[in-house]
Design a protein around this motif. Structure first.
Motif, PDB file in Angstrom:
ATOM      1  N   UNK A  21       0.819  -1.219   0.000  1.00 57.50           N
ATOM      2  CA  UNK A  21       0.000   0.000   0.000  1.00 57.50           C
ATOM      3  C   UNK A  21       0.848   1.264   0.000  1.00 57.50           C
ATOM      4  N   UNK A  22       0.261   2.339  -0.466  1.00 54.74           N
ATOM      5  CA  UNK A  22       0.914   3.641  -0.455  1.00 54.74           C
ATOM      6  C   UNK A  22       1.338   3.983   0.971  1.00 54.74           C
ATOM      7  N   UNK A  54      -1.091   4.402 -10.859  1.00 53.51           N
ATOM      8  CA  UNK A  54      -1.690   5.571 -10.218  1.00 53.51           C
ATOM      9  C   UNK A  54      -1.713   5.544  -8.706  1.00 53.51           C
ATOM     10  N   UNK A  55      -0.883   4.712  -8.110  1.00 54.22           N
ATOM     11  CA  UNK A  55      -0.908   4.564  -6.661  1.00 54.22           C
ATOM     12  C   UNK A  55      -0.606   5.863  -5.928  1.00 54.22           C
ATOM     13  N   UNK A 204       6.822   0.383   8.750  1.00 55.55           N
ATOM     14  CA  UNK A 204       6.216  -0.915   9.047  1.00 55.55           C
ATOM     15  C   UNK A 204       4.868  -1.036   8.355  1.00 55.55           C
ATOM     16  N   UNK A 205       4.634  -2.186   7.728  1.00 55.18           N
ATOM     17  CA  UNK A 205       3.345  -2.463   7.080  1.00 55.18           C
ATOM     18  C   UNK A 205       2.818  -3.811   7.573  1.00 55.18           C
ATOM     19  N   UNK A 206       1.526  -3.890   7.903  1.00 55.84           N
ATOM     20  CA  UNK A 206       0.950  -5.188   8.277  1.00 55.84           C
ATOM     21  C   UNK A 206       0.735  -6.041   7.032  1.00 55.84           C
ATOM     22  N   UNK A 207       1.138  -7.301   7.081  1.00 54.82           N
ATOM     23  CA  UNK A 207       0.998  -8.192   5.928  1.00 54.82           C
ATOM     24  C   UNK A 207       0.597  -9.595   6.373  1.00 54.82           C
ATOM     25  N   UNK A 256      -0.940 -12.004  11.175  1.00 51.47           N
ATOM     26  CA  UNK A 256      -0.689 -10.655  10.641  1.00 51.47           C
ATOM     27  C   UNK A 256       0.718 -10.253  11.052  1.00 51.47           C
ATOM     28  N   UNK A 257       1.641 -10.342  10.110  1.00 47.80           N
ATOM     29  CA  UNK A 257       3.043 -10.030  10.372  1.00 47.80           C
ATOM     30  C   UNK A 257       3.308  -8.547  10.129  1.00 47.80           C
ATOM     31  N   UNK A 258       4.417  -8.083  10.647  1.00 46.96           N
ATOM     32  CA  UNK A 258       4.895  -6.738  10.337  1.00 46.96           C
ATOM     33  C   UNK A 258       6.029  -6.852   9.328  1.00 46.96           C
ATOM     34  N   UNK A 259       5.943  -6.078   8.260  1.00 49.38           N
ATOM     35  CA  UNK A 259       6.992  -6.037   7.249  1.00 49.38           C
ATOM     36  C   UNK A 259       7.707  -4.693   7.350  1.00 49.38           C
TER      37      UNK A 259
END
Length: 271
Positions: A21-22, A54-55, A204-207, A256-259
């Motif tokens: 995600x953006x 277009x993100x 950090x992004x949840x993945x 739900x991991x953190x990336x």
């Protein structure tokens, strides 16, 4: 040519679905910089170069009267038009090295996760040409490597990821190397005196597991691997998923991991 993969419709659709995600943090850095440098004056025009699907084009829309997304790939532009949700956003197929814009006509030249694919010196000159006096330039990306965090399993998860990066490293090219250098060459190429280089922005992004595998699939290094040996590449990706799933155990479908990834920005102001 490395960038040819982005011209394939099948890949563009996968890219739109699987790219992370953006980053609101990066968007905020860019927009805060623009507002600071322009002293809150009305902003007429932004151009998002190498806009892809277009993100990052759409998040600019609320802050400018018009936003134009440009990309060399017809398939990426086609997907961008399909998902466009803002009336003041338009798209066009065009090269970063030959911007279809008049001199001094743009308040912001923006490029997110794209500049490493351009001929940097030529693109920077074009960006400066089309910027108004008092306009801003912003480009950003991330280091194409990440780490995973999940409970007590982080070490084992990243042991698998290290092996992935070792394989991917065999498929690096100069464009990807620019990402690892955090756009140092881009910063140095900008002829404007007022410029900033912000590095090592750890975000950090949840993945979930499918997100991780989908993200790996759209890495250029994997696509290059696949082009050279499709069967071996697909088997490698499948085995990677199986190994991560084995580590996560019963939680594989719900974890739900953190990336964590390092991002960076190059910003400049035309006085």
């Amino acid at each position: 040519m490395a960038g040819q993969i982005y011209k394939k419709m099948a890949f563009s659709l996968t890219y739109q679905k699987s790219i992370i995600p953006v980053s609101n943090e990066i968007t905020d850095i860019v927009l805060s910089y623009v507002k600071q440098k322009t002293n809150g004056r009305p902003l007429e025009m932004a151009v998002d170069v190498g806009c892809g699907t277009g993100r990052y084009t759409l998040p600019l829309a609320p802050h400018f009267k018009k936003v134009l997304g440009l990309d060399i790939s017809e398939s990426q532009i086609s997907v961008a038009k399909h998902v466009a949700l803002a009336n003041n956003v338009s798209y066009m197929v065009a090269a970063a090295e030959n911007l279809p814009l008049k001199d001094a006509s743009v308040d912001l030249v923006h490029a997110g996760l794209a500049t490493h694919w351009f001929t940097i010196d030529t693109f920077v000159k074009e960006a400066v040409r089309v910027l108004k006096m008092g306009g801003c330039f912003a480009t950003h990306a991330f280091v194409p490597i990440f780490e995973l965090e999940y409970k007590h399993l982080s070490h084992d998860l990243n042991g698998v990821m290290k092996e992935v990066w070792d394989i991917f490293a065999k498929h690096l090219n100069n464009s990807v190397n620019e990402m690892f250098c955090q756009y140092q060459n881009v910063y140095e190429a900008i002829p404007l005196k007022d410029k900033e280089h912000i590095t090592d922005i750890l975000l950090k992004s949840p993945v979930f597991l499918p997100d991780v595998i989908g993200f790996l699939e759209i890495f250029y290094m994997y696509q290059d691997f696949k082009e050279k040996d499709a069967k071996k590449a697909e088997q490698f990706l499948k085995q990677t998923e199986e190994r991560l799933r084995e580590i996560l155990g019963e939680e594989a479908d719900s974890a739900c991991m953190n990336m964590y990834m390092k991002h960076y920005c190059v910003l400049a102001y035309k006085q």
